[in-house]
Scaffold this motif. Sequence first.
Motif, mmCIF file in Angstrom:
data_model
loop_
_atom_site.group_PDB
_atom_site.id
_atom_site.type_symbol
_atom_site.label_atom_id
_atom_site.label_comp_id
_atom_site.label_asym_id
_atom_site.label_seq_id
_atom_site.Cartn_x
_atom_site.Cartn_y
_atom_site.Cartn_z
ATOM 1 N N GLU A 20 0.819 -1.226 0.000
ATOM 2 C CA GLU A 20 0.000 0.000 0.000
ATOM 3 C C GLU A 20 0.849 1.271 0.000
ATOM 4 O OE1 GLU A 20 -0.054 -1.701 4.244
ATOM 5 O OE2 GLU A 20 -0.239 -2.497 2.218
ATOM 6 N N GLU A 21 2.120 1.162 0.311
ATOM 7 C CA GLU A 21 3.006 2.328 0.298
ATOM 8 C C GLU A 21 3.328 2.790 -1.125
ATOM 9 O OE1 GLU A 21 4.165 4.229 2.969
ATOM 10 O OE2 GLU A 21 2.616 3.055 3.992
ATOM 11 N N VAL A 22 3.129 1.911 -2.103
ATOM 12 C CA VAL A 22 3.376 2.302 -3.500
ATOM 13 C C VAL A 22 2.416 3.418 -3.897
ATOM 14 C CG1 VAL A 22 3.359 1.511 -5.902
ATOM 15 C CG2 VAL A 22 4.345 0.052 -4.108
ATOM 16 N N SER A 23 1.156 3.315 -3.489
ATOM 17 C CA SER A 23 0.199 4.373 -3.834
ATOM 18 C C SER A 23 0.560 5.678 -3.127
ATOM 19 C CB SER A 23 -1.237 3.955 -3.522
ATOM 20 O OG SER A 23 -1.408 3.739 -2.144
ATOM 21 N N ARG A 24 1.079 5.596 -1.902
ATOM 22 C CA ARG A 24 1.527 6.809 -1.209
ATOM 23 C C ARG A 24 2.703 7.443 -1.949
ATOM 24 N NH1 ARG A 24 4.430 8.391 4.274
ATOM 25 N NH2 ARG A 24 5.679 6.543 3.897
ATOM 26 N N TRP A 28 2.667 11.196 -3.524
ATOM 27 C CA TRP A 28 3.710 12.124 -3.098
ATOM 28 C C TRP A 28 4.432 12.705 -4.315
ATOM 29 C CZ3 TRP A 28 9.178 11.615 -3.252
ATOM 30 C CH2 TRP A 28 9.881 12.498 -2.427
ATOM 31 N N THR A 29 4.749 11.838 -5.274
ATOM 32 C CA THR A 29 5.408 12.286 -6.512
ATOM 33 C C THR A 29 4.491 13.211 -7.294
ATOM 34 O OG1 THR A 29 6.665 10.225 -6.597
ATOM 35 C CG2 THR A 29 6.498 11.497 -8.651
ATOM 36 N N ARG A 30 3.223 12.844 -7.397
ATOM 37 C CA ARG A 30 2.233 13.659 -8.111
ATOM 38 C C ARG A 30 2.115 15.041 -7.461
ATOM 39 N NH1 ARG A 30 -0.123 14.249 -12.666
ATOM 40 N NH2 ARG A 30 -0.448 12.043 -12.892
ATOM 41 N N ASP A 31 2.119 15.100 -6.137
ATOM 42 C CA ASP A 31 2.027 16.392 -5.442
ATOM 43 C C ASP A 31 3.231 17.273 -5.744
ATOM 44 O OD1 ASP A 31 -0.400 15.723 -4.320
ATOM 45 O OD2 ASP A 31 0.439 15.222 -2.345
ATOM 46 N N ILE A 32 4.407 16.698 -5.748
ATOM 47 C CA ILE A 32 5.623 17.475 -6.042
ATOM 48 C C ILE A 32 5.600 18.008 -7.464
ATOM 49 C CG2 ILE A 32 8.134 17.289 -6.404
ATOM 50 C CD1 ILE A 32 8.103 15.288 -4.014
ATOM 51 N N LEU A 33 5.143 17.182 -8.398
ATOM 52 C CA LEU A 33 5.210 17.524 -9.826
ATOM 53 C C LEU A 33 3.882 17.999 -10.391
ATOM 54 C CD1 LEU A 33 7.368 14.491 -10.964
ATOM 55 C CD2 LEU A 33 8.129 16.837 -10.546
ATOM 56 N N ARG A 34 2.998 18.491 -9.540
ATOM 57 C CA ARG A 34 1.633 18.804 -9.979
ATOM 58 C C ARG A 34 1.562 19.748 -11.167
ATOM 59 N NH1 ARG A 34 1.440 20.051 -4.978
ATOM 60 N NH2 ARG A 34 2.106 22.083 -4.275
ATOM 61 N N ASP A 35 2.513 20.633 -11.355
ATOM 62 C CA ASP A 35 2.475 21.574 -12.477
ATOM 63 C C ASP A 35 3.381 21.162 -13.639
ATOM 64 O OD1 ASP A 35 0.702 23.229 -11.103
ATOM 65 O OD2 ASP A 35 2.345 24.239 -10.058
ATOM 66 N N SER A 36 3.968 19.980 -13.559
ATOM 67 C CA SER A 36 4.916 19.541 -14.577
ATOM 68 C C SER A 36 4.234 18.659 -15.620
ATOM 69 C CB SER A 36 6.050 18.749 -13.930
ATOM 70 O OG SER A 36 6.855 18.150 -14.921
ATOM 71 N N PRO A 37 4.584 18.841 -16.900
ATOM 72 C CA PRO A 37 4.066 17.935 -17.928
ATOM 73 C C PRO A 37 4.674 16.536 -17.813
ATOM 74 C CG PRO A 37 5.594 19.518 -18.886
ATOM 75 C CD PRO A 37 5.390 19.927 -17.464
ATOM 76 N N ALA A 42 6.521 10.346 -14.504
ATOM 77 C CA ALA A 42 7.254 10.186 -13.247
ATOM 78 C C ALA A 42 6.457 9.341 -12.255
ATOM 79 C CB ALA A 42 7.588 11.542 -12.653
ATOM 80 N N GLU A 43 5.165 9.567 -12.195
ATOM 81 C CA GLU A 43 4.308 8.805 -11.282
ATOM 82 C C GLU A 43 4.305 7.322 -11.654
ATOM 83 O OE1 GLU A 43 -0.280 8.891 -9.617
ATOM 84 O OE2 GLU A 43 0.246 10.105 -11.347
ATOM 85 N N LEU A 44 4.209 7.015 -12.931
ATOM 86 C CA LEU A 44 4.231 5.626 -13.375
ATOM 87 C C LEU A 44 5.589 4.983 -13.090
ATOM 88 C CD1 LEU A 44 2.870 3.253 -14.699
ATOM 89 C CD2 LEU A 44 3.454 4.220 -16.930
ATOM 90 N N ILE A 45 6.661 5.713 -13.313
ATOM 91 C CA ILE A 45 8.006 5.194 -13.031
ATOM 92 C C ILE A 45 8.166 4.901 -11.542
ATOM 93 C CG2 ILE A 45 10.445 5.855 -12.961
ATOM 94 C CD1 ILE A 45 9.911 7.271 -15.704
ATOM 95 N N VAL A 46 7.724 5.809 -10.689
ATOM 96 C CA VAL A 46 7.798 5.595 -9.240
ATOM 97 C C VAL A 46 7.010 4.348 -8.848
ATOM 98 C CG1 VAL A 46 6.972 6.519 -7.025
ATOM 99 C CG2 VAL A 46 8.316 7.950 -8.576
ATOM 100 N N SER A 47 5.856 4.163 -9.443
ATOM 101 C CA SER A 47 5.044 2.997 -9.151
ATOM 102 C C SER A 47 5.787 1.709 -9.498
ATOM 103 C CB SER A 47 3.730 3.075 -9.928
ATOM 104 O OG SER A 47 2.921 1.972 -9.633
ATOM 105 N N GLU A 48 6.374 1.655 -10.680
ATOM 106 C CA GLU A 48 7.100 0.458 -11.122
ATOM 107 C C GLU A 48 8.328 0.189 -10.261
ATOM 108 O OE1 GLU A 48 6.399 -1.952 -13.292
ATOM 109 O OE2 GLU A 48 4.468 -0.968 -13.575
ATOM 110 N N LEU A 49 9.124 1.224 -10.015
ATOM 111 C CA LEU A 49 10.355 1.029 -9.250
ATOM 112 C C LEU A 49 10.069 0.668 -7.796
ATOM 113 C CD1 LEU A 49 12.640 3.893 -10.641
ATOM 114 C CD2 LEU A 49 12.519 1.485 -11.360
#
Length: 143
Positions: A20-24, A28-37, A42-49
Amino acid sequence: MHEYTSTARVWGLSCPGFPEEVSRARRWTRDILRDSPLADDAELIVSELSTNAIRHTASGWQPGSFHLAVAVSAQVVAVSVTDDGGAATAPKVEHQDQDAEHGRGLGMVSALAHRVVVHDTDQGHTVTAELYADARLGGRRCW
């Protein structure tokens, strides 16, 4: 510019090795990069890694953890996941059949990222994926 001043910003997060920490980590990544294209990639990469760290290393064992870093500059977003080790081999991109149910995560990460680097650490491995804001900076980009 002062020698200790940087235009890059770096965030870090340590997570217990529970699925369940993968979704957190993704949120967290989405919040940091909220204004980035680059946020979706990045969110998908974080999920996989993060998932790989939990499934294939001591990060998923009690009391394991994984560590996430996100570095952002005007030119690049770099996401890194460090595991707790315990795997017999270093993470590597495997070219699996498209019907394979496992072993395709790092292949997907390498398709999304411009550059993927695996480093050995004292305890395990760190996988870093770099996404360039301007694809002309180098690397490859699969659309």
